[in-house]
Structures are given as structure tokens and as C-alpha cells.
Design a protein around this motif. Sequence first.
Motif, short mmCIF file in Angstrom:
data_model
loop_
_atom_site.label_atom_id
_atom_site.label_comp_id
_atom_site.label_asym_id
_atom_site.label_seq_id
_atom_site.Cartn_x
_atom_site.Cartn_y
_atom_site.Cartn_z
N MET A 1 0.91 -1.29 0.02
CA MET A 1 -0.09 0.08 0.03
C MET A 1 0.91 1.43 -0.18
O MET A 1 0.58 2.31 -0.47
CB MET A 1 -0.90 0.05 1.14
N ARG A 2 2.11 1.11 0.63
CA ARG A 2 2.96 2.29 0.79
C ARG A 2 3.25 2.93 -0.85
O ARG A 2 3.51 3.79 -1.10
CB ARG A 2 4.07 1.92 1.49
N ILE A 3 3.56 1.75 -1.91
CA ILE A 3 3.77 1.96 -3.24
C ILE A 3 2.56 2.80 -3.75
O ILE A 3 2.96 3.92 -4.68
CB ILE A 3 3.91 0.66 -3.91
N VAL A 4 1.22 2.68 -3.37
CA VAL A 4 0.19 3.45 -4.15
C VAL A 4 0.15 4.57 -3.44
O VAL A 4 -0.06 5.70 -4.26
CB VAL A 4 -1.25 2.54 -3.60
N PHE A 5 0.41 4.87 -2.37
CA PHE A 5 0.54 6.25 -1.55
C PHE A 5 1.69 7.00 -2.40
O PHE A 5 1.54 8.30 -2.72
CB PHE A 5 0.77 6.19 -0.20
N PHE A 6 2.80 6.24 -2.44
CA PHE A 6 3.70 6.99 -3.16
C PHE A 6 3.39 7.56 -4.48
O PHE A 6 4.06 8.86 -4.86
CB PHE A 6 5.29 6.25 -2.97
N LEU A 7 2.85 6.58 -5.37
CA LEU A 7 2.70 6.88 -6.60
C LEU A 7 1.67 7.98 -6.70
O LEU A 7 1.60 8.95 -7.59
CB LEU A 7 2.01 5.81 -7.37
N ILE A 77 -6.61 19.45 -3.15
CA ILE A 77 -7.73 18.79 -2.43
C ILE A 77 -8.20 17.70 -2.81
O ILE A 77 -8.70 16.56 -2.31
CB ILE A 77 -9.26 19.80 -2.52
N ALA A 78 -7.92 17.42 -4.09
CA ALA A 78 -8.30 15.97 -4.88
C ALA A 78 -7.15 15.02 -4.18
O ALA A 78 -7.61 13.91 -4.00
CB ALA A 78 -8.24 16.10 -6.53
N TYR A 79 -6.08 15.33 -3.94
CA TYR A 79 -4.86 14.51 -3.83
C TYR A 79 -5.57 14.14 -2.16
O TYR A 79 -5.42 12.96 -1.92
CB TYR A 79 -3.79 15.18 -3.50
N GLY A 80 -5.90 15.21 -1.32
CA GLY A 80 -6.32 14.94 0.18
C GLY A 80 -7.42 13.82 -0.01
O GLY A 80 -7.58 12.93 0.94
N ALA A 81 -8.52 14.03 -0.92
CA ALA A 81 -9.56 13.26 -0.95
C ALA A 81 -9.15 11.76 -1.26
O ALA A 81 -9.82 10.88 -0.70
CB ALA A 81 -10.68 13.72 -1.94
N LEU A 82 -8.48 11.79 -2.20
CA LEU A 82 -8.03 10.18 -2.78
C LEU A 82 -7.21 9.54 -1.50
O LEU A 82 -7.16 8.34 -1.40
CB LEU A 82 -7.34 10.45 -4.17
N TRP A 83 -6.20 10.53 -0.98
CA TRP A 83 -5.69 9.76 0.14
C TRP A 83 -6.55 9.31 1.09
O TRP A 83 -6.05 8.32 1.53
CB TRP A 83 -4.57 10.95 0.60
N LEU A 84 -7.51 10.11 1.61
CA LEU A 84 -8.38 9.76 2.62
C LEU A 84 -8.92 8.36 2.24
O LEU A 84 -9.22 7.62 3.26
CB LEU A 84 -9.26 10.84 2.97
N LEU A 85 -9.69 8.39 0.97
CA LEU A 85 -10.28 7.19 0.32
C LEU A 85 -9.28 6.05 0.51
O LEU A 85 -9.66 4.92 1.02
CB LEU A 85 -10.74 7.45 -1.09
N LEU A 86 -8.01 6.09 0.14
CA LEU A 86 -7.15 5.00 0.25
C LEU A 86 -6.95 4.47 1.90
O LEU A 86 -6.89 3.35 2.14
CB LEU A 86 -5.90 5.40 -0.41
N ALA A 87 -6.61 5.52 2.46
CA ALA A 87 -6.45 5.31 3.98
C ALA A 87 -7.53 4.66 4.56
O ALA A 87 -7.20 4.00 5.38
CB ALA A 87 -5.81 6.81 4.46
#
Length: 183
Positions: A1-7, A77-87
Motif C-alpha cells: 500500500m505504501r507504493i500506491v501512496f507514493f505513486l 484537495i483532490a489529492y487529500g480526498a484520494l489519500w483519505l479514500l485509500l487510507a
Amino acid sequence: MRIVFFLLETFFFFLVAAALLRAWMNHLRIHMSAQPGRFAIAVTNWLVAPLRRVLPRALAQSPIDWGSLLAAVLLCIAYGALWLLLASSVSAAPLSMEAAIGTVGTMAVRMLVRTLLQGLMLLLLGYAILSWVQPHSPVMATLDRLCAPILRPVRRVVPLVGGVDLSVLLLIILLQVGLMLLG
């Protein structure tokens, strides 16, 4: 999952950095046909062009490129929303709406500040390397115009040492400290 967050972070870093670079180049009145202007336009025009059409006339004709700045903020904001969805897909703990909005806002601000600091560092590194290796390169004039307003206050304080300008090094160190404080 760290790879997905990095990408995810890398992808949005390039988009946000290109939008900020576009705004900075427009603010400094640097012709966008030169590199890195063409790159910034190619990467961000899909978002900036529609935003400029919906901006109020006063903002659209302002000396500040509000379309590019708004694009950078929306991308964060899109990054924050996608990050939250993944987390949240990894975590089992549910979040309240207030906590979700706060998390997205925090992640967006951190992404914007981190991209700004890292982008400045990349510009300064390119400027420093080219000034030593190929000072008469065509891109050097553009890099000089991009970096000069940032370096000017530091150059007033830091004298030349043996004919070497250490202001770039000092500014890179300060930007790195800022990144460390950001976490």
C-alpha cells in the motif's frame, strides 16, 4: 500500500508543481513558449483553461494567474480526498464528516506547501548546476528569471565568498529545514 501512496503523491506533485510553475511564470511575465513553460501548459491546460473561463472577469484579468493557482489548490484537495479514500479503505475505523473534511484540508495544505518547497528546491538545484556546468545555456536565462526574485533578499545578506555565490546553497538549506518542519 505504501507504493500506491507514493505513486499518488508523485503524480499529484507533478500536477501541482506544474500549476504553481505556470502561475509563477505568468506572474514574472516569462514567455510560456520557452521551457519549462511549454511543459507546464501541456500538463495543466486541461484544468486551467476551464477554470479561467468560469473565473469572474476581475480575477481573470488580474496580474495574478488565479486560474493556475486555483488549479493547484483544487489538485491538492483532490489529492487529500484520494489519500483519505485509500487510507480509510485500509483502516477499519470510521470517520465523521468533520474529521474527513479536516483530514482532506490538512492533507491538501501539506501537499501545497510541500510542493512549493520542493519545487523551489528543484528550480534552485537546476539553476546552481547549470550556472557551474553550462552558464550560457538557453534555459539558464529562464531559470535566472524564475530564481532571481527568491534569491535577491538572500543575496543582500550573504556576501560572495571567494567569488562564489552561496545564496543558492543557503536557500536550499532553508527550504530543506522547512520540509523537515512540515514532517
